[in-house]
Write an enzyme that holds these catalytic residues in place. Structure first.
Site, PDB file in Angstrom:
ATOM      1  N   HIS A  17      -4.646   0.365  -3.421  1.00  0.00           N
ATOM      2  CA  HIS A  17      -2.862  -0.444  -3.375  1.00  0.00           C
ATOM      3  C   HIS A  17      -3.692  -2.025  -3.605  1.00  0.00           C
ATOM      4  CE1 HIS A  17      -0.822   1.982  -1.590  1.00  0.00           C
ATOM      5  NE2 HIS A  17      -0.410   2.564  -2.761  1.00  0.00           N
ATOM      6  N   LYS A  41      13.757  10.344   3.069  1.00  0.00           N
ATOM      7  CA  LYS A  41      12.583  10.621   2.456  1.00  0.00           C
ATOM      8  C   LYS A  41      12.027   9.603   4.135  1.00  0.00           C
ATOM      9  CE  LYS A  41       8.235   9.835  -0.281  1.00  0.00           C
ATOM     10  NZ  LYS A  41       8.045   8.669  -1.775  1.00  0.00           N
ATOM     11  N   ARG A  90      -4.681   7.225 -10.670  1.00  0.00           N
ATOM     12  CA  ARG A  90      -6.468   7.541  -9.782  1.00  0.00           C
ATOM     13  C   ARG A  90      -6.257   9.335 -10.951  1.00  0.00           C
ATOM     14  NH1 ARG A  90      -2.622   7.918  -4.619  1.00  0.00           N
ATOM     15  NH2 ARG A  90      -1.858   8.359  -6.189  1.00  0.00           N
ATOM     16  N   SER A 128      -1.855   7.117   0.596  1.00  0.00           N
ATOM     17  CA  SER A 128      -1.283   7.665   1.705  1.00  0.00           C
ATOM     18  C   SER A 128      -1.067   8.613   2.142  1.00  0.00           C
ATOM     19  CB  SER A 128      -0.482   6.345   0.893  1.00  0.00           C
ATOM     20  OG  SER A 128      -0.110   5.148   1.173  1.00  0.00           O
TER      21      SER A 128
HETATM   22  P1  ADP Z   1       4.780   6.302  -4.018  1.00  0.00           P
HETATM   23  O1  ADP Z   1       5.587   6.339  -3.440  1.00  0.00           O
HETATM   24  O2  ADP Z   1       5.329   5.537  -5.685  1.00  0.00           O
HETATM   25  O3  ADP Z   1       3.601   7.399  -4.803  1.00  0.00           O
HETATM   26  P2  ADP Z   1       2.621   5.154  -3.028  1.00  0.00           P
HETATM   27  O4  ADP Z   1       2.812   3.483  -2.513  1.00  0.00           O
HETATM   28  O5  ADP Z   1       1.832   6.003  -3.397  1.00  0.00           O
HETATM   29  O6  ADP Z   1       3.574   5.106  -3.835  1.00  0.00           O
HETATM   30  O7  ADP Z   1       1.420   4.109  -4.897  1.00  0.00           O
HETATM   31  C1  ADP Z   1       2.129   3.224  -5.166  1.00  0.00           C
HETATM   32  C2  ADP Z   1       1.228   3.274  -6.838  1.00  0.00           C
HETATM   33  O8  ADP Z   1       0.105   2.247  -5.744  1.00  0.00           O
HETATM   34  C3  ADP Z   1       1.636   4.518  -7.377  1.00  0.00           C
HETATM   35  O9  ADP Z   1       1.212   3.632  -9.052  1.00  0.00           O
HETATM   36  C4  ADP Z   1      -0.207   4.736  -7.439  1.00  0.00           C
HETATM   37  O10 ADP Z   1      -0.800   5.044  -8.547  1.00  0.00           O
HETATM   38  C5  ADP Z   1      -0.546   3.565  -7.057  1.00  0.00           C
HETATM   39  N1  ADP Z   1      -1.898   4.149  -6.052  1.00  0.00           N
HETATM   40  C6  ADP Z   1      -1.896   4.833  -4.411  1.00  0.00           C
HETATM   41  N2  ADP Z   1      -2.950   4.922  -4.415  1.00  0.00           N
HETATM   42  C7  ADP Z   1      -4.485   3.963  -5.547  1.00  0.00           C
HETATM   43  C8  ADP Z   1      -5.259   4.006  -5.564  1.00  0.00           C
HETATM   44  N3  ADP Z   1      -6.225   4.480  -4.424  1.00  0.00           N
HETATM   45  N4  ADP Z   1      -5.928   3.128  -6.287  1.00  0.00           N
HETATM   46  C9  ADP Z   1      -4.847   2.667  -7.615  1.00  0.00           C
HETATM   47  N5  ADP Z   1      -4.054   3.140  -6.943  1.00  0.00           N
HETATM   48  C10 ADP Z   1      -2.825   3.028  -6.431  1.00  0.00           C
END
Ligand code: ADP
Length: 157
Positions: A17, A41, A90, A128
């Site tokens: 992120h 959630k 990703r 995450s």
């Molecule tokens: P959600 O709960 O919507 O899945 P996340 O917090 O997991 O949200 O992720 C938010 C954004 O960050 C999404 O667009 C996701 O694709 C992006 N993201 C998550 N992990 C990575 C990563 N390792 N590299 C690049 N982008 C990421």
């Protein structure tokens, strides 16, 4: 003004992120990293904790602000006068999922455009969800999350 919202759960924020937001800074005047609150959630970390880490991680980046929202992302964007959504890709399953959401948001969000950045290869396996699994199993997440989170976990374990 080019204002982008980067929505997510950030449960917790990962190095993937962070890399995405840092790479997007030159593209926008302001980026709002926004925690979407979904009461259905169950999260591992509280909203306060997730926001505290986000604030800490981006404290030196003047263009980046932290916020949270309930309800539809498009409504939050409208309230913030944001004309862009920022999302990361990703892999192909991210693409399939994001494509649909982005097309819907373009319609219901009054031409809101989603800007996608492809994740760096070294972060494309970081999520995450995986990080939470490792934390629950008391494993080492120091390669995937910022050091403030590693410190917090050491103190609480
Ligand atoms: P959600 O709960 O919507 O899945 P996340 O917090 O997991 O949200 O992720 C938010 C954004 O960050 C999404 O667009 C996701 O694709 C992006 N993201 C998550 N992990 C990575 C990563 N390792 N590299 C690049 N982008 C990421």
């Amino acid at each position: 003004m080019r204002i982008a919202v980067f929505p997510g759960s950030f449960d917790p924020i990962t190095l993937g992120h962070i890399d995405l937001v840092k790479r997007a800074i030159p593209l926008f005047d302001r980026i709002i990293v926004a925690v979407g609150v979904n009461s259905q959630k169950k999260t591992l970390f509280s909203l306060e904790q997730r926001m505290e880490w986000l604030n800490e991680v981006f404290k030196e980046d003047d263009q980046v602000t932290i916020d949270s929202f309930k309800g539809l992302t498009v409504n939050f964007c409208k309230d913030q006068q944001a004309n862009f959504l920022l999302r990361g890709l990703r892999n192909a399953s991210d693409f399939d999922y994001e494509k649909t959401i982005s097309q819907l948001n373009h319609i219901i969000g009054d031409k809101l455009e989603t800007v996608f950045l492809i994740s760096k290869p070294e972060y494309s396996h970081v999520s995450s969800t995986i990080v939470r699994e490792i934390i629950r199993g008391k494993g080492d997440v120091s390669s995937f999350v910022p050091s403030i989170i590693v410190k917090h976990l050491k103190q609480t374990n």
